[in-house]
Scaffold this active site. Structure first.
Site, mmCIF file in Angstrom:
data_model
loop_
_atom_site.group_PDB
_atom_site.id
_atom_site.type_symbol
_atom_site.label_atom_id
_atom_site.label_comp_id
_atom_site.label_asym_id
_atom_site.label_seq_id
_atom_site.Cartn_x
_atom_site.Cartn_y
_atom_site.Cartn_z
ATOM 1 N N ILE A 67 52.760 -37.996 9.304
ATOM 2 C CA ILE A 67 54.212 -37.779 9.424
ATOM 3 C C ILE A 67 54.746 -37.080 8.172
ATOM 4 O O ILE A 67 55.507 -36.116 8.246
ATOM 5 C CB ILE A 67 54.947 -39.126 9.624
ATOM 6 C CG1 ILE A 67 54.349 -39.874 10.819
ATOM 7 C CG2 ILE A 67 56.440 -38.915 9.814
ATOM 8 C CD1 ILE A 67 54.792 -41.324 10.936
ATOM 9 N N PHE A 81 55.305 -42.204 -0.448
ATOM 10 C CA PHE A 81 54.827 -43.334 -1.253
ATOM 11 C C PHE A 81 53.304 -43.331 -1.188
ATOM 12 O O PHE A 81 52.739 -43.085 -0.126
ATOM 13 C CB PHE A 81 55.350 -44.658 -0.691
ATOM 14 C CG PHE A 81 56.645 -45.104 -1.314
ATOM 15 C CD1 PHE A 81 57.815 -44.400 -1.105
ATOM 16 C CD2 PHE A 81 56.678 -46.227 -2.131
ATOM 17 C CE1 PHE A 81 59.004 -44.811 -1.687
ATOM 18 C CE2 PHE A 81 57.862 -46.645 -2.716
ATOM 19 C CZ PHE A 81 59.028 -45.936 -2.496
ATOM 20 N N PRO A 112 48.619 -38.494 13.651
ATOM 21 C CA PRO A 112 49.260 -37.388 12.932
ATOM 22 C C PRO A 112 49.833 -37.873 11.600
ATOM 23 O O PRO A 112 50.210 -39.038 11.470
ATOM 24 C CB PRO A 112 50.379 -36.948 13.874
ATOM 25 C CG PRO A 112 50.546 -38.032 14.864
ATOM 26 C CD PRO A 112 49.298 -38.848 14.897
ATOM 27 N N ASN A 160 48.439 -53.539 9.267
ATOM 28 C CA ASN A 160 48.266 -53.764 7.826
ATOM 29 C C ASN A 160 49.379 -54.701 7.383
ATOM 30 O O ASN A 160 50.268 -55.036 8.165
ATOM 31 C CB ASN A 160 48.300 -52.439 7.067
ATOM 32 C CG ASN A 160 49.592 -51.703 7.317
ATOM 33 O OD1 ASN A 160 50.652 -52.129 6.886
ATOM 34 N ND2 ASN A 160 49.523 -50.602 8.069
HETATM 35 N N1 CTP Z 1 51.989 -41.239 5.821
HETATM 36 C C1 CTP Z 1 52.529 -40.686 6.948
HETATM 37 N N2 CTP Z 1 51.764 -40.566 8.071
HETATM 38 C C2 CTP Z 1 50.491 -40.962 8.076
HETATM 39 C C3 CTP Z 1 49.918 -41.525 6.927
HETATM 40 C C4 CTP Z 1 50.712 -41.657 5.814
HETATM 41 O O1 CTP Z 1 53.692 -40.330 6.925
HETATM 42 N N3 CTP Z 1 49.784 -40.823 9.183
HETATM 43 C C5 CTP Z 1 52.831 -41.314 4.619
HETATM 44 C C6 CTP Z 1 53.159 -42.711 4.153
HETATM 45 O O2 CTP Z 1 54.362 -43.187 4.748
HETATM 46 C C7 CTP Z 1 53.302 -42.519 2.670
HETATM 47 C C8 CTP Z 1 52.323 -41.411 2.350
HETATM 48 O O3 CTP Z 1 52.098 -40.725 3.571
HETATM 49 O O4 CTP Z 1 54.574 -42.036 2.308
HETATM 50 C C9 CTP Z 1 51.002 -41.853 1.790
HETATM 51 O O5 CTP Z 1 50.423 -42.801 2.638
HETATM 52 P P1 CTP Z 1 48.953 -43.291 2.369
HETATM 53 O O6 CTP Z 1 48.566 -44.277 3.437
HETATM 54 O O7 CTP Z 1 48.848 -43.709 0.955
HETATM 55 O O8 CTP Z 1 48.195 -41.895 2.543
HETATM 56 P P2 CTP Z 1 47.021 -41.456 3.445
HETATM 57 O O9 CTP Z 1 47.217 -40.018 3.726
HETATM 58 O O10 CTP Z 1 46.902 -42.352 4.619
HETATM 59 O O11 CTP Z 1 45.795 -41.587 2.472
HETATM 60 P P3 CTP Z 1 44.794 -42.825 2.228
HETATM 61 O O12 CTP Z 1 45.108 -43.879 3.256
HETATM 62 O O13 CTP Z 1 43.463 -42.206 2.392
HETATM 63 O O14 CTP Z 1 45.067 -43.253 0.816
#
Ligand code: CTP
Length: 398
Positions: free
Chosen positions: A303, A319, A301, A198
């Site tokens: 995090i 975030f 997973p 991304n």
């Molecule tokens: N995050 C994480 N591990 C993941 C996915 C996301 O730690 N596998 C953390 C990101 O670093 C951020 C937060 O979760 O702090 C939200 O990330 P986001 O991508 O917006 O959330 P998702 O759970 O992936 O939801 P979506 O993509 O459906 O909006």
């Protein structure tokens, strides 16, 4: 400023300080003014420049006392061998050296000189003395010097000087705390040369690292592939995939026999939610007969959710980058992740999003309270968020 060929770079220092909101008053030695004109200093600082004890600008004639009282920080850039010697001896035979004796606040010294002058036993002695007196030093850097010689003696990079100045001035609200920060994208391999990624730049995470370091934290950064310079004083762990980021982050979160655990985490990384089930070991070949191909992906997973579930007493901040309906989605995300604070931003809003230098965020806390912040630089968002996190960590520790 004292006089050396690096004096012209002090113009950039003034510009950078002013961009960051500081009021800059220039006091220059006679020799500094042989390298850069008073008008240049004045134009960039927007303030009259000060040079002479015998030609004061204040009614009582005590410029050195007034200027010393006004300042929060004294930055000497460039500092010549001669000025270091005068400072170490406590001499006061011109405005700059007199000001230094009259000033009782923090002093940051950025030396610049020929490498033999820097390595000379007299200069070594003076630097040791000045450090013992409490002066902070930044640089000198190594490299090709104006005299054509190679070695230590170059003025430190201008942004490092300004960063060091900010560090000195920042209250140490995170002293003795260890803060984990994730940043950047992840790359999920399809084959040895291709990946799903991304466009996260990592800038927000970098700003947070700098702000946390300024506030006195031990900063541990786990980051995906980014093209940003490493931050001095920050423990960096580069990773590639989400799985690697998960394993590295988790191992740093908890205390082990080799290292202490972290008191808080701010996760800015744009982690890939899915990865190919079986990355190919050979480069995937184009099949001319196939106009469509399918990829089977599996979930990575989470995090943030994992850290929040294993973080009793610690502070975990996430975030949420959304594209529309950001606040409602943020509320749902916070409930799903279980973090203490969620920084919500709508990537579609002007000034927010990946790659920009600004951000417009809304903070959501555990009580469901939303606090919208105005459009700020990512540096300012980082600074304010670190203050918020420091307060939360302090409250938890009570
Ligand atoms: N995050 C994480 N591990 C993941 C996915 C996301 O730690 N596998 C953390 C990101 O670093 C951020 C937060 O979760 O702090 C939200 O990330 P986001 O991508 O917006 O959330 P998702 O759970 O992936 O939801 P979506 O993509 O459906 O909006």
């Amino acid at each position: 400023m004292s006089g050396g060929i690096a004096a012209y770079r002090s113009l950039d220092i003034i510009r950078l300080f002013r961009e960051q909101g500081a009021v800059v008053t220039v006091a220059a030695t006679d020799s500094a003014l042989e390298f850069v004109t008073p008008l240049s200093f004045q134009a960039l600082s927007g303030e009259p420049i000060h040079n002479s004890l015998s030609n004061p600008t204040t009614p009582d004639g005590m410029d050195h006392i007034h200027l010393a009282r006004q300042a929060d920080l004294f930055v000497i850039a460039p500092a010549t061998a001669n000025l270091l010697a005068k400072m170490a001896a406590g001499l006061a035979d011109d405005l700059v050296s007199t000001l230094l004796l009259a000033f009782d606040g923090p002093v940051l010294v950025a030396p610049a000189m020929n490498t033999n002058m820097w390595n000379h036993p007299a200069t070594r002695r003076n630097v040791t003395q000045l450090k013992a007196d409490g002066c902070h030093f930044v640089g000198p850097a190594k490299g090709l010097l104006a005299c054509g010689e190679e070695g230590a003696g170059r003025l430190a990079p201008v942004d490092e000087i300004v960063e060091e100045a900010r560090t000195i001035l920042t209250p140490k609200s995170l002293a003795g705390r260890r803060l984990l920060i994730t940043a950047g994208p992840t790359h999920e391999a399809l084959d040895p040369v291709r990946f799903i990624a991304n466009s996260s730049s990592g800038k927000m995470g970098w700003s947070l690292c700098r702000a946390a370091r300024r506030a006195g934290a031990d900063v541990v950064l786990v980051h995906g592939p980014v093209s940003l310079p490493s931050i001095p004083g920050v423990e960096s762990h580069p990773v590639t995939s989400a799985q690697e980021m998960f394993e590295t982050t988790l191992s740093l979160w908890h205390q082990s026999k080799d290292r202490p655990g972290c008191d808080g985490a701010i996760l800015t990384a744009a982690v890939g939610d899915y990865r190919p089930v079986t990355p190919q070991t050979d480069k995937i070949k184009k099949n001319p007969d196939q106009t469509e191909i399918s990829l089977t992906l599996t979930t990575n997973p989470d995090i943030l959710a994992t850290l929040a579930s294993q973080g009793a007493g610690k502070v975990v901040v996430g975030f949420a980058a959304e594209t529309g309906d950001a606040l409602n989605r943020g509320v749902e995300k916070m409930a799903r992740k279980g973090c203490d604070l969620l920084v919500i931003n709508d990537l579609l809003e002007p000034g927010a999003g990946f790659g920009t230098d600004t951000n417009r965020v809304t903070l959501l806390n555990r009580k469901g309270e939303m606090t919208p912040w105005p459009l700020l630089s990512k540096e300012e968002v980082g600074e304010q968020l670190i203050q918020t996190v420091a307060t939360l960590i302090q409250e938890r520790a009570k």
